[in-house]
Design a protein around this motif. Structure first.
Motif, PDB file in Angstrom:
ATOM      1  N   LEU A   8       0.919  -1.275   0.086  1.00 22.01           N
ATOM      2  CA  LEU A   8      -0.092   0.080  -0.177  1.00 22.01           C
ATOM      3  C   LEU A   8       0.731   1.335  -0.099  1.00 22.01           C
ATOM      4  O   LEU A   8       0.234   2.457  -0.293  1.00 22.01           O
ATOM      5  CB  LEU A   8      -0.977  -0.101   0.928  1.00 22.01           C
ATOM      6  N   ASP A  11       0.639   2.785  -3.074  1.00 23.54           N
ATOM      7  CA  ASP A  11      -0.744   3.107  -3.634  1.00 23.54           C
ATOM      8  C   ASP A  11      -0.643   4.677  -4.297  1.00 23.54           C
ATOM      9  O   ASP A  11      -0.097   5.640  -3.412  1.00 23.54           O
ATOM     10  CB  ASP A  11      -1.592   3.281  -2.470  1.00 23.54           C
ATOM     11  N   THR A  17      -5.668   1.885  -0.409  1.00 20.88           N
ATOM     12  CA  THR A  17      -5.783   2.125   0.925  1.00 20.88           C
ATOM     13  C   THR A  17      -7.270   2.058   1.602  1.00 20.88           C
ATOM     14  O   THR A  17      -7.602   1.413   2.306  1.00 20.88           O
ATOM     15  CB  THR A  17      -4.949   3.131   1.627  1.00 20.88           C
ATOM     16  N   LEU A  35      -2.266   2.685   8.414  1.00 22.00           N
ATOM     17  CA  LEU A  35      -3.032   2.821   7.013  1.00 22.00           C
ATOM     18  C   LEU A  35      -3.555   4.237   6.959  1.00 22.00           C
ATOM     19  O   LEU A  35      -3.635   4.640   5.858  1.00 22.00           O
ATOM     20  CB  LEU A  35      -4.249   1.825   7.202  1.00 22.00           C
ATOM     21  N   ASN A  38      -0.541   6.271   5.875  1.00 23.91           N
ATOM     22  CA  ASN A  38      -0.404   5.982   4.339  1.00 23.91           C
ATOM     23  C   ASN A  38      -1.418   6.628   3.516  1.00 23.91           C
ATOM     24  O   ASN A  38      -0.900   7.346   2.434  1.00 23.91           O
ATOM     25  CB  ASN A  38      -0.378   4.571   4.103  1.00 23.91           C
ATOM     26  N   MET A  39      -2.660   6.788   3.878  1.00 30.45           N
ATOM     27  CA  MET A  39      -3.517   7.423   2.990  1.00 30.45           C
ATOM     28  C   MET A  39      -3.274   8.940   2.773  1.00 30.45           C
ATOM     29  O   MET A  39      -3.383   9.413   1.820  1.00 30.45           O
ATOM     30  CB  MET A  39      -4.987   7.296   3.426  1.00 30.45           C
TER      31      MET A  39
END
Length: 124
Positions: A8, A11, A17, A35, A38-39
């Motif tokens: 991810l 991504d 994600t 997560l 990351n997003m």
């Protein structure tokens, strides 16, 4: 799951994600901070950041409150064209948000930031 988290990181826009969060919500609580981080890092427009905030709010607004606030704050910074953040007003604060704008603005920084961005001439 660790392997998926590593994938991810590549991504391109946050969609993968977001889908991973939505498809694995029952088992990702320990991974959720990573997560979301990351997003926020990969979603340049704020589109999927807004979607994730709306989704977590629909699932359990109390349990995910801190994550929702982080996502909303990032979305405000990313969505300079105000394409996505407007939906947060109703989806997070309810359809009657306008009648409570003064009290919401006094108690919630993210609400105040969105409201002022969407209604710059209003006094709250």
């Amino acid at each position: 799951m660790e392997e998926m988290i590593k994938r991810l990181a590549d991504d391109p826009d946050g969609l993968a994600t977001y889908e991973f969060i939505a498809n694995n919500i029952e088992s990702i609580d320990p991974l959720l901070p990573r997560l979301i981080e990351n997003m926020i890092m990969v979603d340049a427009s704020g589109q999927f950041t807004v979607s994730a905030a709306r989704y977590l709010n629909a699932i359990d607004p109390e349990k995910y409150a801190a994550h929702i606030q982080n996502l909303i704050s990032a979305a405000i910074d990313k969505d300079r064209e105000r394409v996505y953040i407007g939906s947060l007003l109703t989806d997070i604060w309810g359809p009657d948000y306008a009648s409570r704008a003064d009290s919401l603005a006094a108690s919630d920084r993210n609400f105040r930031r969105i409201y002022q961005r969407l209604h710059p001439a209003s006094i709250i």
